[in-house]
Structure formats: C-alpha cells, structure tokens
Design a protein around this motif. Structure first.
Motif, short mmCIF file in Angstrom:
data_model
loop_
_atom_site.label_atom_id
_atom_site.label_comp_id
_atom_site.label_asym_id
_atom_site.label_seq_id
_atom_site.Cartn_x
_atom_site.Cartn_y
_atom_site.Cartn_z
N ASP A 1 1.12 -1.16 -0.19
CA ASP A 1 0.38 -0.12 0.26
C ASP A 1 0.86 1.50 0.15
OD1 ASP A 1 -1.73 -1.83 0.80
OD2 ASP A 1 -2.16 -1.73 2.47
N LEU A 2 1.70 1.44 0.02
CA LEU A 2 3.13 2.24 -0.26
C LEU A 2 3.93 2.84 -0.75
CD1 LEU A 2 4.85 1.16 3.81
CD2 LEU A 2 2.87 2.44 3.23
N PRO A 3 4.30 4.30 -1.05
CA PRO A 3 5.18 4.23 -3.08
C PRO A 3 6.17 3.46 -2.18
CG PRO A 3 4.50 6.46 -1.37
CD PRO A 3 4.03 4.99 -0.37
N PRO A 4 6.66 3.42 -3.42
CA PRO A 4 7.56 1.79 -3.46
C PRO A 4 9.39 2.39 -2.90
CG PRO A 4 7.02 2.14 -5.67
CD PRO A 4 6.50 3.15 -5.06
N ALA A 5 9.42 3.82 -2.37
CA ALA A 5 11.58 4.15 -1.45
C ALA A 5 10.09 3.19 0.05
CB ALA A 5 11.25 5.29 -1.88
N ASP A 6 9.60 3.82 0.70
CA ASP A 6 8.91 4.08 1.61
C ASP A 6 8.76 2.51 1.80
OD1 ASP A 6 8.76 6.51 1.98
OD2 ASP A 6 6.53 7.18 1.08
N ALA A 7 8.13 1.30 0.52
CA ALA A 7 7.47 0.21 1.29
C ALA A 7 9.31 -0.42 1.62
CB ALA A 7 7.13 -0.35 -0.06
N MET A 8 10.01 -0.12 0.52
CA MET A 8 11.84 -1.17 0.64
C MET A 8 12.35 -0.57 1.94
SD MET A 8 13.15 -3.33 -0.64
CE MET A 8 12.32 -3.10 -2.80
N ALA A 9 11.98 0.89 2.52
CA ALA A 9 12.46 1.24 3.74
C ALA A 9 11.93 0.48 5.70
CB ALA A 9 12.28 2.90 4.23
N ARG A 10 9.94 0.45 4.86
CA ARG A 10 10.47 0.13 6.40
C ARG A 10 10.22 -1.61 6.24
NH1 ARG A 10 3.15 0.37 7.02
NH2 ARG A 10 3.85 2.91 7.39
N LEU A 11 10.30 -2.15 5.40
CA LEU A 11 10.77 -3.50 5.45
C LEU A 11 12.53 -3.47 5.84
CD1 LEU A 11 9.76 -6.97 3.93
CD2 LEU A 11 10.81 -6.36 2.10
N VAL A 12 13.21 -2.91 5.24
CA VAL A 12 14.38 -2.63 5.84
C VAL A 12 14.54 -2.39 7.31
CG1 VAL A 12 16.62 -1.11 5.99
CG2 VAL A 12 15.03 -2.55 3.87
N ARG A 13 13.35 -1.03 7.89
CA ARG A 13 13.63 -1.10 9.16
C ARG A 13 13.07 -2.46 10.14
NH1 ARG A 13 11.11 3.42 7.26
NH2 ARG A 13 13.17 5.19 6.87
N PHE A 14 11.63 -2.54 9.66
CA PHE A 14 11.28 -4.17 10.13
C PHE A 14 12.73 -5.22 10.46
CE2 PHE A 14 9.85 -7.89 9.62
CZ PHE A 14 9.09 -8.45 10.98
N ASN A 15 12.91 -5.67 8.88
CA ASN A 15 13.46 -6.74 9.99
C ASN A 15 14.74 -6.65 10.45
OD1 ASN A 15 13.28 -9.54 7.77
ND2 ASN A 15 12.54 -7.89 6.42
N LEU A 16 15.60 -5.10 10.84
CA LEU A 16 16.32 -4.91 11.52
C LEU A 16 16.03 -5.10 13.20
CD1 LEU A 16 19.31 -3.96 12.72
CD2 LEU A 16 18.69 -1.81 12.45
N ARG A 17 14.86 -4.43 13.24
CA ARG A 17 14.31 -4.28 14.13
C ARG A 17 13.27 -5.66 14.60
NH1 ARG A 17 15.16 0.49 17.66
NH2 ARG A 17 16.05 1.76 16.27
#
Length: 214
Positions: A87-103
C-alpha cells in the motif's frame, strides 16, 4: 531417546493452553541450548506439563524442534504481512521492510539462535517443512510488486531479483544482531543500545535504497 507415541491434536481450550506452554518452554530451551543440548525433561518442567503430554502433542524432540522453528517463522511473517508494504510508495515500502527486519531481529534474539542452530544442522529439519516454504512465496510476490512499481516510477533500477533483494535486506540486519556481542567488544561500543540501533537502521535503509537506485 524415548519412544514417542502418535501425536494428538488438542481440542479443548485447556489442552491448547498446555500445548502453547510447551511450545513457549521449548522455544526458550532450544534458543538457550540448541537441539542437542535441550532436554525433554527440562522442557516439560518449564512448561508445567509432563513428558507424556509433550510426546502426545508433538511426537519426538526433533518434531518439537521443527514445530518451534515453523512457529517462529510464522510469527515473523505475520508481522511482515502487517506492514502492508503493497500500500506504500515503493521507496517507503522498501525502507519499512528494511527497518522491520533489523528491529524484529533485535527484538527476537531467540529467532537468531534458532536459525543459527538449524544452519549447523544444514537445515535438516527445516527441509521437511512445506509450511515454511509456503510462507515465503507470497512475500517474494509482494516484494516483486514493490520492485516493479519502483522500476516503473523510475526510482528503482530494472531487473532486481526479489530473492536476492530479500536476502540482502535480512542479512544486513541479521549479521549485526547475531554478532552484536563480539562487535560491541571489538569496537568498544554497545551496539544494542538504541542510538546504535537507530544509526544501523538509517545505514541499512541508505544501503538498500542506494543499491536499488537507477
């Protein structure tokens, strides 16, 4: 190893609660001691159940290990799905996935321990699980969609392999957490502290988005 009777499926809320206690206890024991070091007696004692019940619900210790692995993967995928990156713009989606995996990895060191142990066993138990493989096909489909939308919008380069992208996203967080104690000692700083995690999070996002840039 003790012989395991045929497994049964809990049907009552009380039985399901007992099963969950056994799973929780097994997760703690396996994360601390690995498959070889964990003892069924200790899992039963920690859960407040008896060995007979444990074997009835899960079969052997090895079957219980696989169930714990599957449950751990399922918990992570459930939280990943809740990100709604589609549901997010592509760059925001990717950033969210990166943050999630680290956290997520930082919040769940037991997940790191289980994966490290299963890799020692060369995925001998995970290879039996159709359930885990099925969890990751939809994830790669979602990631493919994000990459395709990003390429169409001109913010991501063409031809990125979604599997390679996901492995990279997971790896840059997993390595950091899996080696946190040794790296903290080597560099003389507490890498598990919130400022360090924030810095790592920003770095991971920058690395992945930079790699995806056309």
């Amino acid at each position: 190893m003790d012989a395991a009777p045929p497994r049964t499926v809990p049907r009552s809320p009380r039985a399901e609660a007992t099963r969950q206690r056994i799973l929780d206890a097994a997760l703690a024991e396996f994360a601390a001691r690995g498959l070889a070091g964990a003892r069924v007696d200790d899992i039963a004692l920690r859960s407040g159940a008896n060995k007979r019940m444990l074997y009835a619900y899960f079969g052997s210790k090895e079957d219980l290990w696989l169930t714990v692995l599957e449950t751990a993967y399922e918990a992570k995928r459930a939280e990943e799905r809740a990100l709604h990156v589609g549901d997010l713009p592509p760059a925001d989606a990717m950033a969210r996935l990166v943050r999630f995996n680290l956290r997520y990895t930082a919040r769940h060191p037991e997940f790191v321990s289980l994966l490290n142990q299963e890799n020692i066993h060369r995925a001998a138990y995970l290879s039996r699980s159709e359930r885990v493989r099925a969890m990751y096909s939809p994830l790669l489909g979602t990631l493919s969609d994000v990459l395709a939308r990003g390429a169409a919008a001109g913010v991501f380069r063409q031809g990125v392999d979604p599997m390679q992208a996901y492995v990279t996203i997971v790896a840059i967080g997993h390595f950091y957490v899996a080696n946190m104690h040794t790296l903290s000692t080597i560099f003389g700083t507490e890498l598990g502290a919130e400022p360090a995690l924030e810095a790592r999070e920003a770095h991971c996002v920058e690395v992945v988005l930079g790699w995806l840039r056309p």
